[in-house]
Design a protein around this motif. Structure first.
Motif, mmCIF file in Angstrom:
data_model
loop_
_atom_site.group_PDB
_atom_site.id
_atom_site.type_symbol
_atom_site.label_atom_id
_atom_site.label_comp_id
_atom_site.label_asym_id
_atom_site.label_seq_id
_atom_site.Cartn_x
_atom_site.Cartn_y
_atom_site.Cartn_z
ATOM 1 N N ARG A 146 0.845 -1.177 0.217
ATOM 2 C CA ARG A 146 -0.014 -0.036 -0.007
ATOM 3 C C ARG A 146 0.801 1.207 -0.010
ATOM 4 N NH1 ARG A 146 -4.448 -1.951 4.557
ATOM 5 N NH2 ARG A 146 -5.774 -3.174 3.107
ATOM 6 N N GLU A 147 1.855 1.216 0.795
ATOM 7 C CA GLU A 147 2.882 2.516 0.788
ATOM 8 C C GLU A 147 3.508 2.650 -0.555
ATOM 9 O OE1 GLU A 147 5.800 1.641 3.830
ATOM 10 O OE2 GLU A 147 4.253 2.058 5.506
ATOM 11 N N SER A 200 1.969 1.743 -3.512
ATOM 12 C CA SER A 200 1.077 2.239 -4.388
ATOM 13 C C SER A 200 0.783 3.553 -4.028
ATOM 14 C CB SER A 200 -0.224 1.603 -3.994
ATOM 15 O OG SER A 200 -0.094 0.329 -4.674
ATOM 16 N N GLU A 201 0.834 4.079 -2.991
ATOM 17 C CA GLU A 201 0.467 5.461 -2.393
ATOM 18 C C GLU A 201 1.663 6.476 -3.054
ATOM 19 O OE1 GLU A 201 -2.182 7.106 -1.325
ATOM 20 O OE2 GLU A 201 -3.274 5.003 -1.222
ATOM 21 N N SER A 202 2.940 5.902 -2.926
ATOM 22 C CA SER A 202 4.129 6.848 -3.312
ATOM 23 C C SER A 202 3.988 6.787 -4.831
ATOM 24 C CB SER A 202 5.270 6.128 -2.925
ATOM 25 O OG SER A 202 6.292 6.884 -3.367
ATOM 26 N N TYR A 203 3.668 5.803 -5.514
ATOM 27 C CA TYR A 203 3.398 5.995 -6.994
ATOM 28 C C TYR A 203 2.474 6.657 -7.154
ATOM 29 C CZ TYR A 203 1.762 4.553 -11.540
ATOM 30 O OH TYR A 203 1.319 4.322 -12.975
ATOM 31 N N LYS A 204 1.309 6.778 -6.695
ATOM 32 C CA LYS A 204 -0.031 7.882 -7.117
ATOM 33 C C LYS A 204 0.560 9.321 -6.920
ATOM 34 C CE LYS A 204 -3.578 4.498 -6.328
ATOM 35 N NZ LYS A 204 -4.756 4.084 -5.598
ATOM 36 N N GLN A 205 1.345 9.331 -5.865
ATOM 37 C CA GLN A 205 1.598 10.747 -5.354
ATOM 38 C C GLN A 205 2.683 11.129 -6.537
ATOM 39 O OE1 GLN A 205 2.936 10.654 -1.487
ATOM 40 N NE2 GLN A 205 0.873 10.492 -0.601
ATOM 41 N N ASN A 206 3.579 10.517 -6.974
ATOM 42 C CA ASN A 206 5.016 10.873 -7.418
ATOM 43 C C ASN A 206 4.808 10.671 -8.962
ATOM 44 O OD1 ASN A 206 6.176 11.937 -5.150
ATOM 45 N ND2 ASN A 206 6.741 9.721 -4.705
ATOM 46 N N LYS A 207 3.567 10.109 -9.428
ATOM 47 C CA LYS A 207 3.850 9.740 -10.881
ATOM 48 C C LYS A 207 3.862 10.864 -11.811
ATOM 49 C CE LYS A 207 -1.077 8.898 -12.108
ATOM 50 N NZ LYS A 207 -1.941 7.707 -12.522
ATOM 51 N N ASP A 208 3.138 11.920 -11.617
ATOM 52 C CA ASP A 208 2.959 13.061 -12.532
ATOM 53 C C ASP A 208 4.264 13.655 -12.569
ATOM 54 O OD1 ASP A 208 0.254 12.479 -13.258
ATOM 55 O OD2 ASP A 208 -0.649 13.661 -11.391
#
Length: 119
Positions: A83-84, A86-94
């Motif tokens: 989960r951590e 996935s959250e990091s991915y969602k926050q930093n992908k842009d």
């Protein structure tokens, strides 16, 4: 005297036969005792083996719960880490995509350093 000697010989022969019977009985008794001892030893070994198997099964059962508990803890920890990530991915992908595009799009043309020396 000859009759007495033959009677003595006869008595000795009977005593010898009796002695051989006693020896034969003693041998049979010894063989039987050995068989009994072996069978008793086999029974004791079997009982000891069963006791040790039960002891091992009890030990295994008492520690099997610890293994399951450890497995559950590892599964929970893995889920939290996933989960951590996935959250990091969602926050930093842009931001990562933007940095990549900036590097690809913003090209500064310049001469190679070896070409600069020759010129």
């Amino acid at each position: 005297m000859a009759a007495q000697q033959s009677q003595s010989i006869q008595t000795l022969l009977e005593a010898e036969k009796e002695a051989s019977k006693v020896v034969q009985q003693a041998r049979q008794y010894r063989v039987q005792r050995l068989k009994d001892a072996r069978s008793e030893a086999a029974k004791e070994i079997e009982e000891y083996k069963k006791a040790k198997e039960q002891e091992f099964k009890a030990f295994e059962a008492s520690h099997a719960g610890n293994t399951q508990t450890a497995q559950l803890a590892v599964d929970k920890e893995t889920e939290v880490k996933r989960r951590e990530i996935s959250e990091s991915y969602k926050q930093n992908k842009d931001q990562v995509v933007q940095k990549l595009l900036d590097r690809v799009v913003l090209v500064k043309p310049e001469l190679h350093r070896n070409l600069k020396k020759a010129a």
